[in-house]
Design an enzyme around this catalytic site. Structure first.
Site, mmCIF file in Angstrom:
data_model
loop_
_atom_site.group_PDB
_atom_site.id
_atom_site.type_symbol
_atom_site.label_atom_id
_atom_site.label_comp_id
_atom_site.label_asym_id
_atom_site.label_seq_id
_atom_site.Cartn_x
_atom_site.Cartn_y
_atom_site.Cartn_z
ATOM 1 C CD GLU A 17 30.636 34.956 39.583
ATOM 2 O OE1 GLU A 17 30.951 35.639 40.580
ATOM 3 O OE2 GLU A 17 31.450 34.333 38.895
ATOM 4 C CD GLU A 48 34.745 37.481 38.719
ATOM 5 O OE1 GLU A 48 35.794 37.509 39.403
ATOM 6 O OE2 GLU A 48 33.615 37.492 39.230
ATOM 7 C CD1 TRP A 103 34.117 30.810 46.498
ATOM 8 C CD2 TRP A 103 34.924 28.735 46.567
ATOM 9 N NE1 TRP A 103 34.539 30.480 45.223
ATOM 10 C CE2 TRP A 103 35.032 29.203 45.242
ATOM 11 C CE3 TRP A 103 35.363 27.446 46.851
ATOM 12 C CZ2 TRP A 103 35.563 28.437 44.208
ATOM 13 C CZ3 TRP A 103 35.898 26.675 45.828
ATOM 14 C CH2 TRP A 103 35.996 27.176 44.520
#
Length: 960
Positions: free
Chosen positions: A585, A489, A210
């Site tokens: 998320e 993660e 992003w």
């Protein structure tokens, strides 16, 4: 020897200019060369290969080169400048200044250069001697320099930065000689640099899916040169334990007593031994006590401890947003040496609250149903509503406290009570956490490790130890911090072989445990025993720990938290969202508005398929996924390079994102109070990805770079409201849930479900129900059959069009006096692309104001009129501010919307820039006329004898 009394602000320079400062150190020492303000005014130069320009400290290389106009292709974010300016990150850079030192200054026991932040790999040199080295952006460095200083202004200070890209590659190669620590590089779509996991700096500065790559260098936080003889206060630990049990429902009148522990970390002038003096602890006007202390010093550090009690009825509880107030109290620690000739103090603001991450079994009689993962604040179980935070700019020095406050205010205004600071960015500024304290936004604080394996050699671990120590000490006192999380993660990445680690799994698992379990966790928990520590996110929590910290299935819905992304399903219909304990998320992409994209693009870029669009789309196959998702429900406009078609495309991406995240968030909130026979349910949090943007590009953000609200953020105001209605289909039955975060029950509420046709204003039928809305509960309020209860076949006939494509539903929940209890909601039975949508003519008929309101001193009433049902009505203006609602569905001919301007504005200024559009504005005229005649796309409806095909329907790719 003259005694100088100085105030040193140990905050970032922007805060030192007086905005949002909450941490103040008042130091009375025999001598200090620079206050923070003076240090900021110190003349620096920045030099690279064949180049010398002026430098700003705090700051960074990119910003200085832009200020010097050496970077001459426009703004950092203009078009392809992330590539055009990449050469900056490949060079080595040096900051230089002169230190003017008086002879009397050199008599102090210790003289040190203090750097609150160096980005990243640097040598600090005085004259020709290296006095210190840095390798971690997140470490506070203190370098002894007494022996290197001399009287006068001939003390040349240089901070020599190595290229972060070069350094990371060098560290990768050195590690790879033993075994590779992956990933080898980011995906090519990121347009980034490799090996961010081998340098302790903002991981996203090497690019992310992003954001751009701008691997910066510089003295990014405050620095100072200080001399002292005893102790210098640096950080304060605050622990408060209630002396009586807290009630299970918020009670503003309940003010218990508290047992307080204060720890004061200090830099010492001597390396070891004992230092005598006194410590005075003051808590607002409530408590002050001076005690004599003999401090034991080891390795130039010591910690001073004070314990005391606060009696009942003295302080109020601090509550998260939506549950009460956020009272803060000034806590001051003042050190004085035995002769009372040298003092040092620091003041922080604290709040009184308790916090717990409860992981009890949901059913003690059947523990196979799993564990809770719920947040309990002040003994009250809360549903976490919020989002994820990324760096607000790729260059941290570019973020002001004002902008930080605007973004966090936007979260609070949409009923968010929790934000997760994601682990690939930075430990945020003092201003960030102070504002969160003030707004009641709990902070899930990741450690800055994300989506990678990491080295565990001795040097790396030593650096990480210093990092964790610096940050946990700095932030511990903030009541807003909910928990610490070891990484983002990485447990899931290792278990699911994201980076090809399966062949050497045992090695990488051992490294994982070494870093997060054996190094980071014990340091964080030793410094801060007042809040939870979780090893990873997502994770199964205690279950992961029981399975050796790498769970067999880290996304188990019966434990911990989940990150969920699915771009191949029909998100608007809620399929197939996980029934999880905590959704930390989830999200869908969109593009910013044309107003934002116009700032950094040219006309040739205005197409979803332009090179610029693909350059800004860092998510692999993101453009194709967006097209697929939009095409499931709406028609993609032809991309002919015009501003109009590009604007329509951008608008449709925001519609899709808003509707998809709305559906998913409502799903999680509906599961707050119930559980399946297998144990799935009792969802306790929904944090969508992501709150803010780092630049103008495709992302999951609900707020565009610069602060403009996307449609999603307006929808968040509704789907995170304290009470909501949520409608969904269960085969042929319409079910309406009412979800309430309110503490008490609401009796005699009236729920109205209305059936509407797309081709006429007003409702064609409605059903009313009177009910009691239970507090802190999600429950089914009504279940209606489409035929027997709503008479769909009677009210929704139109040619050969499916009944569900002719009609849609709205829900309204009111108190007994008729006032709103929840925001109005809507549910589309079919897909808008299949609906006989009339060509709505929407006009702003009047603007009244400004008047003063609780939201703005310049509040305007905007009257919007439509001659037909209109979906996703979008108001937009150049005037900074927000609307009371946006992206709404018009079922009546008139709607009143408020506009809250951020600055003094006239009616004329607002009128001049105000635009409105709806879904039918994105349809081609020919196709739209065919629709109004009852014709449908053959790719969608098998009985369409006229075969009117929209030219850009995504499904044409597969069918025609």
């Amino acid at each position: 020897m003259e005694c100088e009394w100085l105030k040193i602000l140990v905050v970032d320079d922007k805060m030192a200019r007086g905005v949002g400062a909450n941490v103040v150190m008042v130091v009375a020492v025999w001598w200090s060369v620079f206050t923070a303000t003076q240090a900021a005014q110190q003349n620096w130069t920045l030099s690279g290969t064949n180049l010398t320009v002026g430098g700003a400290v705090p700051g960074g290389v990119y910003s200085d080169l832009m200020t010097a106009q050496y970077l001459d292709k426009g703004d950092f974010y203009y078009r392809f400048n992330d590539l055009e300016y990449r050469f900056v990150s490949l060079d080595n850079w040096t900051y230089t200044t002169q230190l003017d030192v008086d002879a009397s200054h050199l008599n102090h026991t210790r003289i040190a250069l203090v750097f609150e932040g160096l980005d990243t790999v640097a040598e600090v040199v005085i004259g020709s001697e290296v006095v210190g080295r840095s390798d971690n952006m997140f470490v506070r460095y203190v370098f002894n320099v007494k022996d290197q200083l001399q009287e006068g202004n001939a003390n040349t200070l240089q901070v020599k930065f190595e290229s972060p890209v070069t350094y990371a590659a060098r560290m990768y190669d050195a590690q790879a000689a033993d075994y590779i620590v992956p990933p080898k590089c980011v995906p090519s779509a990121y347009q980034g640099e490799c090996h961010a996991n081998h340098i302790r700096k903002m991981q996203a500065s090497f690019s992310w899916d992003w954001g751009p790559a701008f691997p910066n260098a510089g003295i990014w936080k405050d620095w100072r040169l200080v001399g002292w003889n005893s102790l210098l206060v640096t950080d304060i630990y605050f622990s408060a334990t209630p002396s009586s049990s807290l009630p299970t429902t918020p009670d503003p009148s309940f003010r218990p007593g508290w047992n307080i522990t204060i720890k004061v970390w200090c830099d010492a002038a001597q390396e070891s031994g004992e230092v005598g003096g006194s410590l005075t602890i003051s808590l607002g006007n409530l408590y002050s006590l001076k005690q004599t202390i003999t401090a034991t010093v080891e390795n130039y550090e010591t910690v001073l401890v004070s314990n005391f009690k606060i009696e009942e009825d003295q302080v109020d509880l601090w509550w998260p947003n939506g549950y009460g107030n956020q009272p803060l109290y000034n806590l001051t620690a003042l050190w004085s040496d035995s002769a009372e000739t040298e003092t040092s103090s620091k003041t922080v603001s604290v709040g009184f609250r308790t916090v717990e991450l409860n992981q009890d079994y949901i059913d003690l009689d059947n523990i196979t149903k799993g564990r809770h993962y719920r947040v309990i604040v002040n003994n009250v179980t809360l549903f976490m509503k919020g989002s994820n935070w990324i760096p607000a700019h790729i260059l941290p020095e570019s973020v002001t406290p004002e902008y930080t406050r605007a973004l966090l205010n936007a979260a609070a205004q949409t009923h968010q009570n929790c934000i997760r600071v994601w682990g690939g960015g930075i430990y945020e500024t003092d201003a960030f956490y102070q504002i969160a304290d003030e707004l009641g936004i709990l902070i899930w604080e990741d450690m800055m490790f994300a989506c990678s394996m990491y080295p565990v050699n001795e040097d790396f671990l030593t650096s990480v130890e210093a990092e964790v120590t610096t940050q946990v000490r700095r932030l511990q006192h903030h009541p807003s911090i909910l928990l610490w999380a070891g990484n983002n993660e990485n447990e899931a990445a290792l278990r699911d072989n994201w980076y090809g680690t399966a062949q050497n799994f045992d090695q990488y698992k051992a490294d994982y445990i070494t870093l997060y379990v054996d190094t980071i966790r014990p340091i964080a928990m030793e410094i801060d025993d007042t809040r939870p520590f979780v090893v990873s996110s997502p994770s199964n929590g205690i279950k992961s720990e029981e399975e050796g910290y790498i769970a067999a299935h880290p996304y188990d819905n019966l434990y911990g938290d989940v990150h969920y992304y699915n771009y191949n399903s029909d998100a608007w219909q809620g399929e197939p969202f996980p029934i999880t304990r905590f959704a930390s998320e989830y999200g869908y992409q969109s593009w910013p508005s044309f107003k934002s994209m116009h700032e950094v693009t040219e006309e040739e870029d205005w197409s979803s398929t332009s090179p610029m669009s693909y350059h800004r789309q860092h998510h692999p196959v993101g453009q194709e996924e967006l097209a697929l998702q939009i095409g499931l429900h709406m028609h993609l406009p032809p991309q002919d390079g015009t501003a109009a078609s590009y604007q329509q495309y951008l608008y449709l991406t925001q519609v899709h994102q808003a509707m998809a995240v709305k559906a998913e968030t409502e799903f999680y909130r509906r599961w707050m109070s119930s559980v399946t026979d297998e144990g799935e349910g009792y969802t306790s949090g929904a944090l969508y990805w992501q709150l803010n943007d780092i630049w103008q590009g495709a992302s999951w953000a609900s707020i565009e770079y610069g602060g403009r609200w996307k449609m999603l953020h307006y929808y968040a105001k509704n789907f995170f409201a304290p009470v909501i209605t949520s409608t969904y289909m269960d085969t042929d039955n319409v079910k309406v849930y009412v979800v309430s975060d309110e503490i008490g029950d609401v009796k005699n509420a009236k729920l109205t479900l209305k059936l509407h046709r797309y081709d006429q204003l007003g409702a064609v039928s409605s059903v009313d129900n009177t009910l009691t809305v239970a507090g802190r509960t999600a429950s089914e309020a009504v279940s209606l059959n489409l035929e027997s209860d709503l008479a769909l076949s009677t009210h929704c006939q139109k040619d050969l069009i499916d009944l569900v494509d002719v009609c849609f539903l709205t829900s309204h929940l009111a108190l007994s006096d008729g006032s709103y209890l929840a925001p109005d909601n809507f549910y589309l039975l079919g897909k808008p692309k299949d609906a006989p949508l009339p060509d709505a003519s929407i006009q702003v008929t009047s603007i009244l104001g400004p008047t003063s309101s609780g939201s703005s001193d310049w509040t305007f009433t905007v009257m919007v009129n439509s001659d037909a049902v209109a979906l996703f009505v979008w108001l937009e203006t150049d005037v900074p501010g927000v609307f009371s609602q946006n992206g709404f569905v018009m079922t009546e001919s008139q709607m009143e919307v408020l506009f809250y301007a951020d600055q003094e504005t006239t009616t004329g200024e607002l009128q001049a820039s105000l635009t409105v559009m709806s879904l039918t504005d994105t349809l081609s005229r020919v196709y739209q006329n065919q629709q109004q005649e009852g014709l449908k796309d053959s790719a969608i409806h098998p009985n369409d004898k006229n075969k009117a095909i929209h030219p850009n329907d995504i499904r044409n790719v597969f069918i025609l």
